[in-house]
Motif scaffolding. Structure first.
Motif, mmCIF file in Angstrom:
data_model
loop_
_atom_site.group_PDB
_atom_site.id
_atom_site.type_symbol
_atom_site.label_atom_id
_atom_site.label_comp_id
_atom_site.label_asym_id
_atom_site.label_seq_id
_atom_site.Cartn_x
_atom_site.Cartn_y
_atom_site.Cartn_z
ATOM 1 N N UNK A 195 0.818 -1.192 0.000
ATOM 2 C CA UNK A 195 0.000 0.000 0.000
ATOM 3 C C UNK A 195 0.862 1.257 0.000
ATOM 4 N N UNK A 196 1.907 1.240 0.786
ATOM 5 C CA UNK A 196 2.810 2.390 0.822
ATOM 6 C C UNK A 196 3.446 2.598 -0.550
ATOM 7 N N UNK A 197 3.830 1.497 -1.174
ATOM 8 C CA UNK A 197 4.474 1.557 -2.493
ATOM 9 C C UNK A 197 3.509 2.154 -3.523
ATOM 10 N N UNK A 198 2.253 1.758 -3.481
ATOM 11 C CA UNK A 198 1.289 2.297 -4.444
ATOM 12 C C UNK A 198 1.116 3.798 -4.245
ATOM 13 N N UNK A 199 1.128 4.254 -3.000
ATOM 14 C CA UNK A 199 1.046 5.686 -2.734
ATOM 15 C C UNK A 199 2.239 6.438 -3.286
ATOM 16 N N UNK A 200 3.422 5.861 -3.124
ATOM 17 C CA UNK A 200 4.639 6.494 -3.656
ATOM 18 C C UNK A 200 4.595 6.565 -5.177
ATOM 19 N N UNK A 201 4.138 5.501 -5.812
ATOM 20 C CA UNK A 201 4.030 5.495 -7.278
ATOM 21 C C UNK A 201 3.031 6.549 -7.760
ATOM 22 N N UNK A 202 1.914 6.662 -7.071
ATOM 23 C CA UNK A 202 0.922 7.672 -7.442
ATOM 24 C C UNK A 202 1.487 9.078 -7.266
ATOM 25 N N UNK A 203 2.216 9.311 -6.173
ATOM 26 C CA UNK A 203 2.817 10.631 -5.948
ATOM 27 C C UNK A 203 3.802 10.975 -7.060
ATOM 28 N N UNK A 204 4.595 10.001 -7.494
ATOM 29 C CA UNK A 204 5.542 10.245 -8.604
ATOM 30 C C UNK A 204 4.797 10.542 -9.904
ATOM 31 N N UNK A 205 3.752 9.795 -10.159
ATOM 32 C CA UNK A 205 2.980 10.009 -11.386
ATOM 33 C C UNK A 205 2.345 11.394 -11.392
ATOM 34 N N UNK A 206 1.819 11.836 -10.243
ATOM 35 C CA UNK A 206 1.220 13.161 -10.150
ATOM 36 C C UNK A 206 2.283 14.242 -10.309
ATOM 37 N N UNK A 207 3.485 13.998 -9.787
ATOM 38 C CA UNK A 207 4.569 14.974 -9.938
ATOM 39 C C UNK A 207 4.938 15.156 -11.407
ATOM 40 N N UNK A 208 4.865 14.086 -12.185
ATOM 41 C CA UNK A 208 5.170 14.160 -13.615
ATOM 42 C C UNK A 208 4.036 14.825 -14.377
ATOM 43 N N UNK A 209 2.805 14.529 -13.986
ATOM 44 C CA UNK A 209 1.626 15.055 -14.702
ATOM 45 C C UNK A 209 0.602 15.584 -13.697
ATOM 46 N N UNK A 210 0.873 16.759 -13.099
ATOM 47 C CA UNK A 210 -0.024 17.280 -12.062
ATOM 48 C C UNK A 210 -1.417 17.654 -12.558
ATOM 49 N N UNK A 211 -1.571 17.862 -13.850
ATOM 50 C CA UNK A 211 -2.893 18.231 -14.368
ATOM 51 C C UNK A 211 -3.747 17.014 -14.717
ATOM 52 N N UNK A 212 -3.245 15.837 -14.435
ATOM 53 C CA UNK A 212 -3.993 14.613 -14.737
ATOM 54 C C UNK A 212 -5.078 14.369 -13.706
ATOM 55 N N UNK A 213 -6.314 14.594 -14.091
ATOM 56 C CA UNK A 213 -7.429 14.466 -13.166
ATOM 57 C C UNK A 213 -7.578 13.071 -12.585
ATOM 58 N N UNK A 214 -7.393 12.052 -13.404
ATOM 59 C CA UNK A 214 -7.533 10.677 -12.918
ATOM 60 C C UNK A 214 -6.410 10.357 -11.943
ATOM 61 N N UNK A 215 -5.202 10.819 -12.243
ATOM 62 C CA UNK A 215 -4.092 10.595 -11.318
ATOM 63 C C UNK A 215 -4.346 11.297 -9.981
ATOM 64 N N UNK A 216 -4.803 12.549 -10.042
ATOM 65 C CA UNK A 216 -5.103 13.288 -8.815
ATOM 66 C C UNK A 216 -6.202 12.572 -8.025
ATOM 67 N N UNK A 217 -7.216 12.093 -8.736
ATOM 68 C CA UNK A 217 -8.306 11.368 -8.085
ATOM 69 C C UNK A 217 -7.784 10.112 -7.390
ATOM 70 N N UNK A 218 -6.955 9.348 -8.090
ATOM 71 C CA UNK A 218 -6.432 8.111 -7.509
ATOM 72 C C UNK A 218 -5.539 8.388 -6.306
ATOM 73 N N UNK A 219 -4.720 9.449 -6.361
ATOM 74 C CA UNK A 219 -3.895 9.803 -5.215
ATOM 75 C C UNK A 219 -4.777 10.265 -4.053
ATOM 76 N N UNK A 220 -5.791 11.050 -4.345
ATOM 77 C CA UNK A 220 -6.730 11.489 -3.306
ATOM 78 C C UNK A 220 -7.406 10.283 -2.663
ATOM 79 N N UNK A 221 -7.846 9.336 -3.487
ATOM 80 C CA UNK A 221 -8.495 8.133 -2.962
ATOM 81 C C UNK A 221 -7.542 7.335 -2.084
ATOM 82 N N UNK A 222 -6.271 7.315 -2.439
ATOM 83 C CA UNK A 222 -5.274 6.630 -1.604
ATOM 84 C C UNK A 222 -5.182 7.308 -0.238
ATOM 85 N N UNK A 223 -5.086 8.635 -0.221
ATOM 86 C CA UNK A 223 -5.034 9.348 1.053
ATOM 87 C C UNK A 223 -6.331 9.178 1.840
ATOM 88 N N UNK A 224 -7.431 9.154 1.141
ATOM 89 C CA UNK A 224 -8.753 9.048 1.752
ATOM 90 C C UNK A 224 -8.968 7.662 2.354
#
Length: 151
Positions: free
Chosen positions: A1-30
């Motif tokens: 689970x921690x690893x998936x969060x780190x991967x999502x954070x990296x993906x968002x850092x590369x593409x911060x305007x990606x709505x689906x990526x932001x949603x998935x990272x938010x869902x991970x935090x949630x």
């Protein structure tokens, strides 16, 4: 689970305007980390992207309503969800419950929850919300008909 969060954070850092990526990272935090402040921040970024997911609005509203107690912003998030997807039953139900308590806009709450039951007669949250409103109406009627007691 921690690893998936780190991967999502990296993906968002590369593409911060990606709505689906932001949603998935938010869902991970949630849902995984239960960090509702970070979840709110990323859901807010997700709904600001082009073509936001209706569920991003819904989950933003849910986090704001049930975890952060920011009712005005929760209302706006549910309205955004329902604008994007008018028949999103969970958003309608949560919006109706929010209108009931804590916002105390009972007439609007009754209308929204009634609509949910028209669409989904077995929706338990909407049914319970309407039952609460009925009990409240009954209590107010009883109070109005009681005679004042003399001292």
């Amino acid at each position: 689970q921690r690893r998936s969060g780190e991967l999502l954070e990296r993906a968002v850092a590369v593409r911060p305007s990606g709505g689906v990526l932001q949603y998935n990272l938010a869902a991970h935090y949630d849902r995984v980390q239960h960090d509702y402040d970070k979840a709110r921040d990323h859901y807010q970024l997700a709904v600001r992207c082009d073509n936001p997911l209706p569920d991003a609005y819904f989950r933003l509203g849910y986090v704001l309503q049930y975890h952060l107690r920011d009712y005005g912003e929760a209302e706006a998030a549910y309205q955004g969800c329902l604008l994007a997807q008018p028949l999103h039953l969970e958003a309608m139900a949560n919006y109706g419950l929010l209108l009931c308590n804590p916002l105390k806009r009972y007439h609007s709450s009754r209308r929204v929850l009634g609509r949910v039951l028209e669409l989904a007669p077995d929706h338990e949250d909407a049914r319970l919300g309407l039952k609460f409103l009925q009990l409240l109406d009954n209590a107010q009627r009883r109070q109005a008909t009681e005679e004042p007691t003399s001292e």
